[in-house]
Design an enzyme around this catalytic site. Structure first.
Site, short mmCIF file in Angstrom:
data_model
loop_
_atom_site.label_atom_id
_atom_site.label_comp_id
_atom_site.label_asym_id
_atom_site.label_seq_id
_atom_site.Cartn_x
_atom_site.Cartn_y
_atom_site.Cartn_z
N GLN A 43 40.08 66.25 46.66
CA GLN A 43 39.56 65.51 45.52
C GLN A 43 38.29 64.82 45.99
O GLN A 43 38.36 63.83 46.72
CB GLN A 43 40.62 64.50 45.04
CG GLN A 43 41.95 65.16 44.68
CD GLN A 43 41.87 66.00 43.42
OE1 GLN A 43 41.48 65.51 42.36
NE2 GLN A 43 42.20 67.28 43.51
N ARG A 83 40.52 59.33 41.37
CA ARG A 83 39.12 59.71 41.52
C ARG A 83 38.93 61.16 41.07
O ARG A 83 39.89 61.93 40.96
CB ARG A 83 38.66 59.50 42.96
CG ARG A 83 39.19 60.49 43.97
CD ARG A 83 38.54 60.23 45.34
NE ARG A 83 38.97 61.21 46.33
CZ ARG A 83 40.01 61.06 47.14
NH1 ARG A 83 40.74 59.96 47.09
NH2 ARG A 83 40.33 61.99 48.01
N GLY A 127 43.65 60.27 34.58
CA GLY A 127 43.59 61.40 35.50
C GLY A 127 42.18 61.65 36.04
O GLY A 127 41.20 61.08 35.56
N HIS A 128 42.11 62.55 36.99
CA HIS A 128 40.81 62.82 37.63
C HIS A 128 39.82 63.44 36.64
O HIS A 128 40.19 64.20 35.77
CB HIS A 128 40.95 63.68 38.88
CG HIS A 128 41.71 64.95 38.72
ND1 HIS A 128 42.06 65.72 39.80
CD2 HIS A 128 42.22 65.57 37.63
CE1 HIS A 128 42.73 66.76 39.36
NE2 HIS A 128 42.84 66.71 38.07
N ASN A 129 38.59 63.03 36.80
CA ASN A 129 37.45 63.57 36.02
C ASN A 129 37.40 63.10 34.57
O ASN A 129 36.56 63.58 33.80
CB ASN A 129 37.45 65.12 36.01
CG ASN A 129 37.60 65.71 37.39
OD1 ASN A 129 36.98 65.23 38.33
ND2 ASN A 129 38.43 66.72 37.52
#
Lengths: 367, 367, 367
Positions: free
Chosen positions: B223, B243, B264-266
């Site tokens: 990640q 991240r 969540g990521h993004n």
């Protein structure tokens, strides 16, 4: 290392849990407040007393087990336990080699017997040298304060309480006697009763989610109330309880909150309420006494849930709930109505397979 | 100790909150940016000014109260407060002994008046001697760093920021000015703007939930993005923000996240979004500006929620939502359609009580 | 400071992430276990090798990118990347200036290539001087123990494991080799395998939510089991896993839990299960191998979910689920049936707009 296989099944591994006993049948019956029935086949009880507790499928002749859930009734018939705690309805299922303790509250009896064999770690009086304690804090000398705990100015902690490692208790918080505060807890702006249990990572007393819309964006509204936890309250791991904005957020005596529960500012919870994991109660909502909120249920703000009402799992409650009502669904409705709706819709949908199939398939692909 | 009874009702207990004032009506009106109306019965205002704030039912003649919710309108008519902040619609309900501040934004006005009487604790400049600060960290001398805080290599913290006890700020994170980071926060792989507030126990910057299926099981996907928190963002207690995996996870300026929220990521969140407690937003989903996500709602990944859209409590969003749309239900649908469906199903189910009763009863027992 | 604009887009900012390479095409192909296809226009590969990874829209001629989601296929056609990892189906969409690595598992390949360029921080062997470690703890000399960590009596930690700042590992817990325990974790009453990853703020091993109803209120039932985490398990941030009451709570090898998940006491989870954020599993429920539980789903206690079953987002599971079944809805039903019900109800409700409008409007105002 294969962690899953490295441990024998069975409770109370002595590496992790204290152990007391053995206890004879009389002592166990007294703790259980249950009626003792000797083995039907007339055999003698273990001469040295019972040594411990175990589940029905693992217990030996010097161990005690119990049955509380009828799902597991066949385990009772096949158990090798020397003594079992059961409800009257299961008395005739107890094997002949096995003594019994008959009680209308087998789970409560089991709980007390288990505690007799495996008492809690007592408080180890003293403040760990690594803890950071304000000079104005008033901590009873019988308390245990763990490593890296931080105790702020004017905090007061009653006799026999245990403060876990890394727990932060901010300025002016008071705790009663015999509390057990786990590790990594944050407590601020709070007044805590006696015998309160808080599991690791709970956040209690932070700002509620209050803001007003100003010309440049949101403006935080000062949150000027406290959190009040009554006697015998238990708070689960990583649960969050915001302090009140104007009034206090109150958790009534004896209430129990599971893990990851969210309690908004100004919530007023009565006595002996139960809130199961991941449920959330929005600001200013009132729970009367003995309310049960099941897992993942959500309540909007400014409503009242009547005494002994039960809110089902994942229920979405948007309006008041009457005393003793059972509701489920989102939006909430009576249990019977909910399952009736489910059944009716299923029947209708099955009647029209041709017409709906195509659209259902289309939706299916969205997932 | 009876914790529930040990405190007088009412806000801003001086043991826990700072107190300023008294302030005269003019100063209060200025803070509130509201129009002052003297008492209808012509009485004099308190000679020493107003001493504080209180709810309508508790306020005295030298205290200030407000009304924002029409549920509580009768409290206004019966209040003993000396000054009340109200919207024009309630001006004629203000009792004759009571001065009024009339404003179209009574909650905002109240918020500013409350802050005037009860300012936040200012930063106490300095690093607590128990904190663990890397030699390469660049902490402005006006910052407060609490006990047992850990500040990693190359961290940069702007003027006036407060870092709570036990908070961990990992290598290279930057924070702007006037931030308030609570206790027990974890911040890594993050760039944080000015005036950001993070409540206790929030986890920001850890690995997103990314893995690929390999021949021996799941393999973690690196990640490699960051978390970016814009200016004036507020993050609730025990909330988690992963991240980014390739791009960054971004929370836009002025957005507010409540407790126990999952990002969540993004995820890319615009300006002034609101995400209420226990809601979750899956990876790579985009929220445009001014989006509101109510409590316990869930959004799948890779979708876009248009500007000013509102997602209702417990809503399950599986596809894009248009700008300004109001959706609720799982799967999400327009508000009106959802409540229409609920009403229609209820009516159909009631029409067929005989045929459905038995199956409903059967299901009932499952719970 | 404008945090949102202070960072270039793109992964693996060198301030935060380690960087390795450059690597030539052969090394990359080997890591990816993919078939190399040179640029269609015959151009030479970068002489110094590929320097890093980047998303399709940002990558340059000495960088590597990938495509896994067909939503982003147009980005592939317009990319300036020098090398892309794609599935065979997209091989003909690779631009002529661009080399390709063709594999049936592009995401897995990408993951391995990304890890080659950006390895994890290795363990920095040693115990931080601020950590509080019991004299009886057995910590392998290759382990890293962070600031303010607390390691209790008789804890055992295997080679190469990393214990984050502020993490508390209580008495007698064992961890295997190469574990990565984040900051602020609480671990008690637990046996942990090899290569286990636990993200910040997870609470593992605390009391389950067990109590009996006594004459004076609820009485805590002793929780006498452990938590067992198999090899290669990953636990998300602020997730809570209660220890067993009589048996153990078991998370099988290779299983992955996301953030804010709740696992009740005595849950038995098989191998390679996935539990997505904010899902909850109640006590004594059994998951066989390869089960997927999507976000915010909830399972009642004492049920069994068969191998490879998939439980959809927000699903409410009240009874056993068969192997390989796909269920969604609350209560749970097959995917197809759920979306069919949704479609049928929508059609019926639309047919009767006149009769339902008024009640729908009324409900609308409740929100």
């Amino acid at each position: 290392m294969n962690a899953e296989n490295s441990l024998a099944a069975g409770p109370a591994n002595p590496r992790f849990f204290l152990r007391s006993g053995p206890f004879d049948a009389q002592a166990v019956a007294q703790a259980a407040q249950a009626t003792f029935v000797p083995p039907a086949d007339g055999r003698a009880l273990p001469a040295e007393g019972f040594k411990g507790i175990a589940p029905l499928q693992n217990a030996g002749s010097d161990e005690i087990s119990f049955l509380d859930n009828r799902r597991y009734a066949t385990l009772l018939e096949n158990t090798s336990a020397g003594l079992v705690i059961v409800a009257p309805a299961f008395a005739d299922k107890v094997p002949p080699h096995c003594a019994a303790l008959i009680t209308s509250e087998p789970y409560l009896a089991w709980s007390r017997v288990a505690r007799m064999f495996h008492p809690r770690h007592p408080a180890r009086a003293g403040v760990h040298p690594s803890a950071c304690v304000a000079s104005t804090a008033d901590i009873h000398p019988t308390c245990e304060v763990g490593p890296f705990a931080m105790i702020g100015e004017n905090v007061k902690i009653g006799a026999g309480s245990v403060i876990g490692a890394h727990t932060v208790i901010e300025q002016s918080v008071t705790l009663g006697e015999e509390c057990r505060i786990g590790s990594h807890v944050t407590l601020s702006h709070a007044v805590v009763g006696d015998r309160v249990i808080i599991l690791p990572g709970a956040r209690i007393g932070q700002d509620g989610f209050g803001f007003a819309v100003g010309p440049q964006g949101f403006e935080t509204v000062p949150q000027l109330g406290l959190v009040v936890l009554g006697n015998d309250v238990e708070i689960g791991a990583n649960t969050t309880i915001d302090r009140g904005s104007v009034n206090n957020t109150v958790i009534g005596a004896g209430s129990r909150l599971d893990n990851l529960v969210q309690i908004g500012h100004n919530v007023q919870m009565g006595r002996c309420c139960i809130v199961v994991a991941q449920a959330g109660i929005s600001g200013s909502t009132i729970l009367e006494d003995f309310v049960t909120i099941a897992a993942q249920a959500g309540l909007i703000g400014h409503i009242r849930i009547g005494e002994k009402a039960r809110v089902g799992a994942q229920c979405g409650v948007m309006s008041d709930v009457k005393s003793k009502a059972d509701v489920i669904g989102s939006p909430a409705m009576p249990f019977k109505e909910f399952f009736q709706n489910v059944a009716v819709l299923r029947r209708i949908a099955k009647k029209k397979p041709g017409s709906s199939e195509s659209s259902a398939d289309k939706d299916d692909k969205k997932d």
